[in-house]
Design a protein around this motif. Structure first.
Motif, PDB file in Angstrom:
ATOM      1  N   GLU A 238      33.365  93.510  67.331  1.00 35.73           N
ATOM      2  CA  GLU A 238      34.096  94.055  66.396  1.00 35.73           C
ATOM      3  C   GLU A 238      35.292  94.146  67.124  1.00 35.73           C
ATOM      4  O   GLU A 238      36.504  94.776  66.734  1.00 35.73           O
ATOM      5  CB  GLU A 238      33.528  95.346  66.021  1.00 35.73           C
ATOM      6  N   SER A 239      35.600  93.834  68.613  1.00 35.07           N
ATOM      7  CA  SER A 239      36.808  94.196  69.156  1.00 35.07           C
ATOM      8  C   SER A 239      37.867  93.086  68.800  1.00 35.07           C
ATOM      9  O   SER A 239      38.902  93.258  69.330  1.00 35.07           O
ATOM     10  CB  SER A 239      36.683  94.261  70.756  1.00 35.07           C
ATOM     11  N   VAL A 240      37.472  92.003  68.167  1.00 34.22           N
ATOM     12  CA  VAL A 240      38.317  90.926  67.719  1.00 34.22           C
ATOM     13  C   VAL A 240      38.310  91.193  66.260  1.00 34.22           C
ATOM     14  O   VAL A 240      37.346  91.372  65.654  1.00 34.22           O
ATOM     15  CB  VAL A 240      37.963  89.688  68.434  1.00 34.22           C
ATOM     16  N   SER A 241      39.485  90.229  65.798  1.00 30.67           N
ATOM     17  CA  SER A 241      39.462  90.252  64.258  1.00 30.67           C
ATOM     18  C   SER A 241      39.835  88.608  64.117  1.00 30.67           C
ATOM     19  O   SER A 241      40.774  88.269  64.290  1.00 30.67           O
ATOM     20  CB  SER A 241      40.581  91.179  63.713  1.00 30.67           C
ATOM     21  N   PRO A 242      39.024  88.165  63.201  1.00 31.72           N
ATOM     22  CA  PRO A 242      37.850  88.578  62.551  1.00 31.72           C
ATOM     23  C   PRO A 242      36.581  88.760  63.608  1.00 31.72           C
ATOM     24  O   PRO A 242      36.797  88.156  64.659  1.00 31.72           O
ATOM     25  CB  PRO A 242      37.362  87.273  61.427  1.00 31.72           C
ATOM     26  N   ALA A 243      35.863  89.465  63.346  1.00 33.51           N
ATOM     27  CA  ALA A 243      34.671  89.935  64.181  1.00 33.51           C
ATOM     28  C   ALA A 243      33.793  88.768  64.358  1.00 33.51           C
ATOM     29  O   ALA A 243      33.522  87.836  63.424  1.00 33.51           O
ATOM     30  CB  ALA A 243      33.787  90.839  63.612  1.00 33.51           C
ATOM     31  N   LEU A 244      33.429  88.518  65.722  1.00 37.16           N
ATOM     32  CA  LEU A 244      32.320  87.570  66.065  1.00 37.16           C
ATOM     33  C   LEU A 244      30.969  87.799  65.732  1.00 37.16           C
ATOM     34  O   LEU A 244      30.617  88.995  65.883  1.00 37.16           O
ATOM     35  CB  LEU A 244      32.551  87.023  67.524  1.00 37.16           C
ATOM     36  N   VAL A 245      30.101  86.728  65.449  1.00 29.88           N
ATOM     37  CA  VAL A 245      28.649  86.933  65.100  1.00 29.88           C
ATOM     38  C   VAL A 245      27.911  85.882  65.729  1.00 29.88           C
ATOM     39  O   VAL A 245      28.408  84.792  65.587  1.00 29.88           O
ATOM     40  CB  VAL A 245      28.541  86.887  63.743  1.00 29.88           C
ATOM     41  N   GLY A 246      26.747  86.503  66.488  1.00 25.84           N
ATOM     42  CA  GLY A 246      25.981  85.314  66.958  1.00 25.84           C
ATOM     43  C   GLY A 246      24.474  85.782  67.308  1.00 25.84           C
ATOM     44  O   GLY A 246      24.334  86.918  66.778  1.00 25.84           O
ATOM     45  N   ILE A 247      23.776  84.914  67.717  1.00 27.79           N
ATOM     46  CA  ILE A 247      22.263  85.557  67.966  1.00 27.79           C
ATOM     47  C   ILE A 247      21.986  85.916  69.622  1.00 27.79           C
ATOM     48  O   ILE A 247      22.781  85.477  70.255  1.00 27.79           O
ATOM     49  CB  ILE A 247      21.279  84.591  67.550  1.00 27.79           C
ATOM     50  N   THR A 248      21.328  86.934  69.776  1.00 30.67           N
ATOM     51  CA  THR A 248      21.323  87.330  70.936  1.00 30.67           C
ATOM     52  C   THR A 248      20.509  86.659  71.751  1.00 30.67           C
ATOM     53  O   THR A 248      19.956  85.641  71.386  1.00 30.67           O
ATOM     54  CB  THR A 248      20.425  88.748  71.106  1.00 30.67           C
ATOM     55  N   GLU A 249      20.343  86.650  73.150  1.00 28.75           N
ATOM     56  CA  GLU A 249      19.652  85.876  74.431  1.00 28.75           C
ATOM     57  C   GLU A 249      18.332  85.916  74.031  1.00 28.75           C
ATOM     58  O   GLU A 249      17.384  85.177  73.868  1.00 28.75           O
ATOM     59  CB  GLU A 249      19.839  86.725  75.556  1.00 28.75           C
ATOM     60  N   TYR A 250      17.594  87.172  73.443  1.00 26.93           N
ATOM     61  CA  TYR A 250      16.307  87.238  73.251  1.00 26.93           C
ATOM     62  C   TYR A 250      15.903  86.394  72.034  1.00 26.93           C
ATOM     63  O   TYR A 250      14.986  85.798  72.247  1.00 26.93           O
ATOM     64  CB  TYR A 250      16.105  88.854  72.692  1.00 26.93           C
ATOM     65  N   ALA A 251      16.824  86.452  71.153  1.00 25.75           N
ATOM     66  CA  ALA A 251      16.486  85.529  69.744  1.00 25.75           C
ATOM     67  C   ALA A 251      16.544  84.143  70.085  1.00 25.75           C
ATOM     68  O   ALA A 251      15.958  83.251  69.961  1.00 25.75           O
ATOM     69  CB  ALA A 251      17.605  85.762  68.601  1.00 25.75           C
ATOM     70  N   ALA A 252      17.466  83.759  71.024  1.00 26.53           N
ATOM     71  CA  ALA A 252      17.845  82.195  71.541  1.00 26.53           C
ATOM     72  C   ALA A 252      16.340  82.066  72.264  1.00 26.53           C
ATOM     73  O   ALA A 252      15.889  80.989  72.172  1.00 26.53           O
ATOM     74  CB  ALA A 252      19.108  82.219  72.383  1.00 26.53           C
TER      75      ALA A 252
ATOM     76  N   ILE B 247      22.309  84.138  55.840  1.00 24.49           N
ATOM     77  CA  ILE B 247      23.518  83.210  55.897  1.00 24.49           C
ATOM     78  C   ILE B 247      23.521  81.909  56.657  1.00 24.49           C
ATOM     79  O   ILE B 247      24.166  80.919  56.413  1.00 24.49           O
ATOM     80  CB  ILE B 247      24.766  83.968  55.972  1.00 24.49           C
ATOM     81  N   VAL B 248      22.758  81.796  57.566  1.00 24.32           N
ATOM     82  CA  VAL B 248      22.599  80.580  58.473  1.00 24.32           C
ATOM     83  C   VAL B 248      21.276  80.382  58.706  1.00 24.32           C
ATOM     84  O   VAL B 248      20.527  81.337  58.884  1.00 24.32           O
ATOM     85  CB  VAL B 248      23.347  80.917  59.877  1.00 24.32           C
ATOM     86  N   GLU B 249      21.138  79.118  58.802  1.00 25.48           N
ATOM     87  CA  GLU B 249      19.585  78.453  59.010  1.00 25.48           C
ATOM     88  C   GLU B 249      19.464  78.098  60.501  1.00 25.48           C
ATOM     89  O   GLU B 249      20.482  76.942  60.748  1.00 25.48           O
ATOM     90  CB  GLU B 249      19.287  77.600  57.882  1.00 25.48           C
TER      91      GLU B 249
ATOM     92  N   PRO C 210      15.965  82.489  59.623  1.00 29.02           N
ATOM     93  CA  PRO C 210      17.393  82.516  59.033  1.00 29.02           C
ATOM     94  C   PRO C 210      18.187  83.376  59.953  1.00 29.02           C
ATOM     95  O   PRO C 210      17.375  84.469  60.580  1.00 29.02           O
ATOM     96  CB  PRO C 210      16.948  83.283  57.764  1.00 29.02           C
ATOM     97  N   LEU C 211      19.395  83.660  59.939  1.00 29.96           N
ATOM     98  CA  LEU C 211      20.115  84.393  60.625  1.00 29.96           C
ATOM     99  C   LEU C 211      20.596  85.618  59.436  1.00 29.96           C
ATOM    100  O   LEU C 211      21.000  85.258  58.413  1.00 29.96           O
ATOM    101  CB  LEU C 211      21.552  83.891  61.323  1.00 29.96           C
ATOM    102  N   ILE C 212      19.931  86.704  59.621  1.00 33.14           N
ATOM    103  CA  ILE C 212      20.143  87.894  58.722  1.00 33.14           C
ATOM    104  C   ILE C 212      21.745  88.510  59.219  1.00 33.14           C
ATOM    105  O   ILE C 212      21.637  89.188  60.415  1.00 33.14           O
ATOM    106  CB  ILE C 212      19.066  89.008  58.823  1.00 33.14           C
TER     107      ILE C 212
ATOM    108  N   TRP D 233      28.812  81.401  69.872  1.00 36.36           N
ATOM    109  CA  TRP D 233      29.013  82.220  68.523  1.00 36.36           C
ATOM    110  C   TRP D 233      28.958  81.515  67.617  1.00 36.36           C
ATOM    111  O   TRP D 233      28.943  80.250  67.388  1.00 36.36           O
ATOM    112  CB  TRP D 233      30.288  83.052  68.781  1.00 36.36           C
ATOM    113  N   ILE D 234      28.457  82.062  66.330  1.00 41.52           N
ATOM    114  CA  ILE D 234      28.211  81.385  65.204  1.00 41.52           C
ATOM    115  C   ILE D 234      29.306  81.361  64.160  1.00 41.52           C
ATOM    116  O   ILE D 234      29.601  80.402  63.371  1.00 41.52           O
ATOM    117  CB  ILE D 234      26.730  81.851  64.518  1.00 41.52           C
ATOM    118  N   LEU D 235      29.536  82.743  63.803  1.00 40.04           N
ATOM    119  CA  LEU D 235      30.639  82.952  62.757  1.00 40.04           C
ATOM    120  C   LEU D 235      31.853  83.907  63.143  1.00 40.04           C
ATOM    121  O   LEU D 235      31.426  84.674  64.019  1.00 40.04           O
ATOM    122  CB  LEU D 235      29.723  83.714  61.703  1.00 40.04           C
ATOM    123  N   LYS D 236      33.066  83.932  62.522  1.00 41.54           N
ATOM    124  CA  LYS D 236      33.887  84.947  62.585  1.00 41.54           C
ATOM    125  C   LYS D 236      33.881  85.428  61.221  1.00 41.54           C
ATOM    126  O   LYS D 236      34.256  84.793  60.286  1.00 41.54           O
ATOM    127  CB  LYS D 236      35.247  84.342  62.989  1.00 41.54           C
ATOM    128  N   ILE D 237      33.783  86.710  61.024  1.00 45.20           N
ATOM    129  CA  ILE D 237      33.742  87.471  59.572  1.00 45.20           C
ATOM    130  C   ILE D 237      34.586  88.487  59.561  1.00 45.20           C
ATOM    131  O   ILE D 237      34.835  89.207  60.506  1.00 45.20           O
ATOM    132  CB  ILE D 237      32.240  87.947  59.299  1.00 45.20           C
TER     133      ILE D 237
END
Length: 134
Positions: free
Chosen positions: A29-43, A67-69, A78-80, A110-114
């Motif tokens: 959330e430090s950037v706008s739009p916010a970056l979204v991705g999966i964690t290293e654990y998920a990867a 929103i992402v498969e 899915p990415l929730i 990173w996957i999305l910017k929201i």
């Protein structure tokens, strides 16, 4: 291709400046739009990704939406989305070469910017997430 069947210790990177969901998604959330991705654990759990199905920019999302498969040789997951807002950008490089997500989940992967709604997302701190991921 080298074979490495050794169990990796759970010495996961959990950057302090990010917020996390229990579904192993990070938000910057430090950037706008916010970056979204999966964690290293998920990867690590998914293994090498082979396909990423991204939404169109302009898509409205609510926290909890799938929103992402993400597809790997092991599973389709899915990415929730942990936040509500409007998708402004998608990472086309990650769609073209999903291994970038696996290899650099907190950087180029990173996957999305929201563009976030004003409501406060219910997210975990890095410390809270690190305890959950152990």
């Amino acid at each position: 291709m080298s074979e490495n069947n050794e169990e990796q210790p759970l010495n996961l990177e959990v950057p302090d400046h990010l917020s996390y969901s229990e579904e192993h998604v990070w938000v910057d959330e430090s950037v706008s739009p916010a970056l979204v991705g999966i964690t290293e654990y998920a990867a690590n759990q998914m293994g090498e990704l082979v396909f990423v199905d991204l939404p169109e920019p302009g898509t409205r999302v609510e926290a909890g939406d799938e929103i992402v498969e993400l597809e790997s040789a092991k599973a389709v997951q899915p990415l929730i989305c942990p936040v509500s807002g409007t998708v402004r950008y998608v990472n086309h490089e990650a769609a073209d070469d999903p291994s970038v997500i696996t290899n650099d989940p907190y950087g180029e992967g990173w996957i999305l910017k929201i563009e976030l709604d004003d409501d406060e997302p219910d997210l975990l701190t890095a410390d809270e997430y690190a305890k959950l991921a152990k």
